[in-house]
Design a protein around this motif. Structure first.
Motif, PDB file in Angstrom:
ATOM      1  N   ARG A 232     -11.516  -2.531  10.879  1.00 12.80           N
ATOM      2  CA  ARG A 232      -9.975  -2.056  10.293  1.00 12.80           C
ATOM      3  C   ARG A 232      -8.950  -2.567  11.113  1.00 12.80           C
ATOM      4  NH1 ARG A 232     -12.565   3.309  11.524  1.00 12.80           N
ATOM      5  NH2 ARG A 232     -13.271   3.978   9.494  1.00 12.80           N
ATOM      6  N   LEU A 233      -8.974  -3.051  12.169  1.00 13.84           N
ATOM      7  CA  LEU A 233      -7.743  -3.881  12.691  1.00 13.84           C
ATOM      8  C   LEU A 233      -7.648  -5.089  12.038  1.00 13.84           C
ATOM      9  CD1 LEU A 233      -5.969  -4.428  15.279  1.00 13.84           C
ATOM     10  CD2 LEU A 233      -8.025  -5.808  16.186  1.00 13.84           C
ATOM     11  N   THR A 234      -8.656  -5.825  11.838  1.00 14.70           N
ATOM     12  CA  THR A 234      -8.489  -7.064  10.896  1.00 14.70           C
ATOM     13  C   THR A 234      -7.863  -6.670   9.262  1.00 14.70           C
ATOM     14  OG1 THR A 234     -10.753  -7.188  10.085  1.00 14.70           O
ATOM     15  CG2 THR A 234     -10.270  -8.212  12.101  1.00 14.70           C
ATOM     16  N   ARG A 235      -8.285  -5.486   8.981  1.00 11.91           N
ATOM     17  CA  ARG A 235      -7.685  -5.336   7.558  1.00 11.91           C
ATOM     18  C   ARG A 235      -6.126  -4.839   7.776  1.00 11.91           C
ATOM     19  NH1 ARG A 235     -10.051  -0.432   5.204  1.00 11.91           N
ATOM     20  NH2 ARG A 235      -8.450  -0.883   3.573  1.00 11.91           N
ATOM     21  N   SER A 236      -5.789  -4.270   8.791  1.00  9.82           N
ATOM     22  CA  SER A 236      -4.388  -3.874   9.302  1.00  9.82           C
ATOM     23  C   SER A 236      -3.694  -5.292   9.298  1.00  9.82           C
ATOM     24  CB  SER A 236      -4.186  -3.096  10.262  1.00  9.82           C
ATOM     25  OG  SER A 236      -4.356  -3.796  11.460  1.00  9.82           O
ATOM     26  N   MET A 237      -4.349  -6.408   9.952  1.00 13.79           N
ATOM     27  CA  MET A 237      -3.780  -7.730  10.324  1.00 13.79           C
ATOM     28  C   MET A 237      -3.631  -8.394   8.614  1.00 13.79           C
ATOM     29  SD  MET A 237      -5.345  -9.000  13.362  1.00 13.79           S
ATOM     30  CE  MET A 237      -5.138  -8.271  14.919  1.00 13.79           C
ATOM     31  N   ARG A 238      -4.485  -7.886   7.614  1.00  9.25           N
ATOM     32  CA  ARG A 238      -4.390  -8.652   6.524  1.00  9.25           C
ATOM     33  C   ARG A 238      -5.315 -10.014   6.732  1.00  9.25           C
ATOM     34  NH1 ARG A 238      -0.457  -6.038   7.246  1.00  9.25           N
ATOM     35  NH2 ARG A 238       0.640  -7.836   8.217  1.00  9.25           N
ATOM     36  N   ALA A 239      -6.287  -9.968   7.303  1.00 12.43           N
ATOM     37  CA  ALA A 239      -6.996 -11.061   7.763  1.00 12.43           C
ATOM     38  C   ALA A 239      -7.733 -11.464   6.454  1.00 12.43           C
ATOM     39  CB  ALA A 239      -7.968 -10.715   8.798  1.00 12.43           C
TER      40      ALA A 239
END
Ligand SMILES: Nc1ncnc2c1ncn2[C@@H]1O[C@H](COP(=O)(O)OP(=O)(O)OP(=O)(O)O)[C@@H](O)[C@H]1O
Ligand SMILES: [Mg+2]
Lengths: 256, 272
Positions: A153-160
């Protein structure tokens, strides 16, 4: 601090070897079994010395097979694990085949490999790989898949980007599991090489064991068994050493 | 009103609609143990540049609400928009600090702070100086090359905060970012964060357990309760900005803290 704990580890390793030798000597002195049943430690040591040339030359073959088998296992299992996790279709298609293959007792394949590939180095390495690669693969797949969902989820929030998440998050996350799998593989590779030599060889420690068994040469058998244990232990600690270097950040490497 | 809104093209800004808007948003989790209603029909509006605090007892759905605004959990019902667009994925200009710090164990502190750019495949060089300054600012100068396991819980949480701030987001979502800090560090971080939130038009949602923190930081405090998981009241805080160490002596500060305290007592969350 690290030196002290290293010293303590070596002390305990030597102590446990010493204890084993003492118990073994005690049994031999007390029970006096015939040498073909249980030779004394010093008899094994003598034998090891007198036949050092023979043991070393056959050992080269066996150690070569073990190392080649381990290397090939890693070279096959790591990329295969990555592909299985990266491409769900392959996961669904290939994983059941691999599980089915792994459930075959690999010893049963050895005679088949002899028919197909003869008595060369190749079938023996093949048997070694067939036994050793599965734990590496399973560990790799498990490690790549078991990323904390909140981290994803964190990486999604970073638009990784998915590729970078794979390389920078999933891969390092899989390293501890991969090392565990590889540690299991070291002892399996030793088993694989010996089985291969039992069935398909006129060389190696496995072959020597069969010969020695035929002539009731128990001291030689003991010498080889001890050497096999030594090789397997060295391999294990070699991987352990590399692990300590590579994943010093992981919980398994921390002092309590 | 919502019927009118639905007839409008999605791209056209609706002046009546707040920047972040929730209409009857609910969230139900289907679990092996049954259905868990984490949020029951929440309606809220957050203006651009506003700081909103969510406060309520453990399990009342604060994190769930935040994750829905972040576009990381989809609502089970209702309508959730940011800038008039329905939220289906994380907004392109948003950063989240999760309740757990979620640092990458295999990266250094500096590597963690720079990870948003690395993971997007962007060059990091341009951000290194700012990353160091941010770390310096939260009292972590000299820890750049350490690994997360060498840090305390409060230090880890500050690294996570830097990792969000370096993205310079216009929407900042914070889930109890100061929970693991000592009282003094916490007060300093509150001061710094309200300044950081003010310096650009940054819309901030801050989840907290701490009534004084909510009043100190926010333009509005949303009071939530568990069972049923609902928004009970939205309290405007009109304390002057910037908020400083003197703010806590302002008569309205104590009044608001007491007001929220009383509200929790009336709602049965607190009882004597
Ligand atoms: N993934 C999930 N699956 C099932 N239930 C969940 C899930 N996430 C949250 N819940 C439930 O939803 C409710 C609200 O959870 P949430 O994490 O939003 O609470 P919270 O207000 O953030 O609490 P805290 O202050 O303790 O962090 C809880 O009852 C929780 O059990
Ligand atoms: Mg929470």
């Amino acid at each position: 601090m690290a030196d002290a704990s290293q010293g303590r580890r070596i002390f305990w390793a030597l102590a446990s070897i010493g204890l084993t030798l003492a118990l073994w000597s005690l049994v031999v002195v007390a029970v006096r079994p015939p040498a073909y049943v249980l030779p004394a430690p010093w008899e094994v040591l003598t034998r090891f010395w007198t036949d050092r040339g023979l043991i070393a030359s056959h050992g080269l073959t066996t150690i070569g097979e073990i190392l080649a088998g381990l290397l090939l296992s890693a070279v096959i299992a790591v990329p295969l694990g990555i592909v299985i996790v990266a491409v769900p279709v392959i996961d669904r298609l290939v994983y059941p085949i691999l599980v089915a293959f792994n459930s075959i007792p690999k010893v049963a394949l050895a005679p088949l490999f002899v028919v197909w590939f003869g008595y060369g180095l190749f079938p023996r390495v093949l048997i070694t790989v067939s036994i050793a690669f599965f734990p590496v693969l399973v560990a790799m797949v498990g490690g790549l898949k078991s990323v904390d969902p909140d981290i994803i989820r964190l990486t999604r929030s970073m638009r990784a980007r998915p590729l970078h998440v794979f390389l920078r998050v999933r891969l390092p996350n899989a390293l501890p599991a991969a090392f565990s799998g590889f540690k299991v593989a070291t002892s399996l590779a030793v088993i694989g090489a010996i089985i291969g030599e039992f069935v398909a060889s006129d060389r190696g420690w496995g072959y020597l064991l069969v010969q020695a068994s035929g002539t009731l040469d128990t001291p030689l058998m003991f010498a080889i068994v001890v050497l096999l244990a030594l090789v397997a232990s060295l391999l294990f600690y070699g991987v352990d050493f590399a692990e300590r270097r590579v994943i010093s950040w992981h919980a398994s490497q921390r002092q309590l | 009103m919502s019927a009118v809104r639905q007839t409008m093209p999605a791209s056209q800004p609706d002046p009546a609609r707040p920047f972040i808007a929730l209409d009857g948003v609910s969230k139900v989790f289907e679990t092996p143990g049954g259905r868990v209603t984490a949020i029951e029909a929440a309606s809220l509006g957050i203006a651009a540049g506003e700081t909103m605090a969510l406060i309520g007892p453990s399990g009342c759905g604060k994190s769930t609400l935040l994750m829905m605004v972040a576009g990381l959990l989809s609502p089970s019902g209702g309508r959730l928009t940011i800038g008039d667009q329905p939220v289906t994925a994380p907004h392109p200009d948003l950063a989240v600090v999760f309740q757990r710090d979620l640092l990458f164990d295999w990266q250094t502190v500096l590597g963690n702070v720079l990870s948003p750019f690395v993971l997007r495949g962007e060059p990091v060089q341009a951000h290194v100086d700012r990353a160091r300054r941010l770390l310096d600012h939260v009292g972590l100068a000299g820890f750049e090359d350490r690994r997360p396991y060498e840090l305390s819980g409060g230090m880890r949480q500050r690294v996570a905060l830097c990792r969000a701030l370096i993205q310079d987001p216009s929407i900042l979502l914070l889930d109890e970012p100061f929970a693991a800090l000592d009282a003094l560090t916490r007060e300093q971080m509150q001061l710094d964060l309200q300044r950081i939130a003010m310096e650009a038009t940054r819309t901030t949602i801050l989840v907290t357990h701490d009534i004084a923190e909510a009043v100190f930081m926010a333009d509005s405090v949303v009071v939530m309760t568990a069972r049923p998981s609902q928004i009970r009241e939205v309290i405007r805080i009109d304390l002057p900005r910037p908020r400083t160490v003197q703010t806590r002596n302002h008569p309205d500060f104590g009044r608001h803290v007491a007001e929220i305290h009383d509200l929790f007592t009336r709602l049965g969350v607190l009882h004597g």
